[in-house]
Every structure is written in C-alpha cells, then in structure tokens.
Scaffold this motif. Sequence first.
Motif, short mmCIF file in Angstrom:
data_model
loop_
_atom_site.label_atom_id
_atom_site.label_comp_id
_atom_site.label_asym_id
_atom_site.label_seq_id
_atom_site.Cartn_x
_atom_site.Cartn_y
_atom_site.Cartn_z
N SER A 175 0.93 -1.10 -0.01
CA SER A 175 0.00 -0.06 -0.06
C SER A 175 1.04 1.41 -0.16
O SER A 175 0.57 2.29 -0.45
CB SER A 175 -1.05 0.18 1.17
N GLU A 209 1.82 1.46 -3.44
CA GLU A 209 0.60 2.04 -4.37
C GLU A 209 0.11 3.30 -4.03
O GLU A 209 -0.25 4.49 -4.94
CB GLU A 209 -0.49 1.28 -3.97
N ASN A 210 0.32 3.96 -2.81
CA ASN A 210 -0.15 5.13 -2.51
C ASN A 210 0.88 6.31 -2.97
O ASN A 210 0.61 7.60 -3.24
CB ASN A 210 -0.48 5.32 -0.88
N TYR A 226 3.22 4.40 -7.52
CA TYR A 226 2.49 4.02 -8.72
C TYR A 226 2.19 5.20 -9.53
O TYR A 226 2.10 6.14 -9.06
CB TYR A 226 1.31 3.27 -8.20
N LEU A 265 3.76 -0.54 -12.54
CA LEU A 265 3.32 -0.02 -11.39
C LEU A 265 2.29 1.11 -11.60
O LEU A 265 3.10 2.31 -11.70
CB LEU A 265 4.39 0.06 -10.44
N PHE A 313 -1.87 3.14 -11.98
CA PHE A 313 -2.89 3.11 -11.92
C PHE A 313 -4.00 3.68 -12.98
O PHE A 313 -4.96 3.80 -13.30
CB PHE A 313 -3.70 3.75 -10.75
#
Length: 165
Positions: free
Chosen positions: A49, A52-53, A56, A157, A159
């Motif tokens: 996470s 991701e936070n 990414y 990586l 979104f």
Amino acid sequence: MKVIKQLPPVSFIFLIRSEEEYENANSCIEKNELSKVEIVPIYTEENLSFFENNLYIDSESISGIELSKRQVFIQQKLNIFSFGNLIVLPDGKIYANLNDPSIGTVNDTPHSVVYHELTEGKSWLKIRNQEPCSNCVYQWLCPSPSNYEAVIGKPNLCFMKNTSI
Ligand code: SF4
C-alpha cells in the motif's frame, strides 16, 4: 552525527518502508542539515500500500513527465536503470541485474560478458514492450521497468486506465 559531519563529505542513503519512515528521514535531514542525501523506498512484501499510494504512476505523475526526444529514444532502446551495470558477487558470478540470471563469471572475458547481455540478456534492453504497456499511449514516456516491478511481480506499477493506443 556530529562526528560524522566532521568527516570528509559523506553521502547518506535513507532506506524507507513507510510514510512514517519517510517523515522521520526528512526530519533527520532537516535537523542535521544534510546535503548529500538519497531516499530509497524498500519493498518488504508487507508494504504494497505504501508503494501504491506513493510510487505507482497516475495521471498526475504522467503529466509531470518532461522528456526530450533523445530521452524518449533512449527509453525505446534500453533500460535506463540497468544499462551498463555489471555486478560481481563474491562467488565470481556476474550479473547485469541481481533480479535476472547471471550473464557470466570472472573467468569470462569482459567482451563475452557484455556480448552475452546484449544478445541473450534480460536486463540492459528490458523496455516497456510488454502488455499492458505495449498498448498504452504513454509507453515511451514512462520510465523503463525497474527492480520494483521485478520484486513486486507486476509488469508495471500503474493506476492508469483507458490508455490504449
Ligand atoms: S500502462 Fe505502462 S506505459 Fe501506460 S501509463 Fe502505465 S506504466 Fe506507463
């Protein structure tokens, strides 16, 4: 820290696994007025996470990318993180990237090691030519695949959605 700062110029590398460690590193840098500093995120399998936070790729990071034609051309041809690296381990094996197979040993000639990597290797020429990046309009704007992708086990990586050519 006082003793270290009296030595000839020292570089500091902060390995961080979370936002909290990032904040701690920043406050240490400010408090001690450190100049030669590198902050390196570390993936532990338990802090996805955090990546991701913060790491990414999203639309904001894409819009911040500024590349010259030359840089785009480089990213179309070679991996900007691995190209040129040769890592020798104590057992004598040579790697272009520690996440990929060995490309020779210290008993091989430098020429044969480099030739092996350029013709059969998996690191120096690893570019974003795999799905989903190969179908994305940002294919050559995004940085080359990194070790983070390798250890996290994903081709990208990212979104970003609806980015097909
Ligand atoms: S899919 Fe690949 S090329 Fe497209 S934005 Fe994501 S990382 Fe970049």
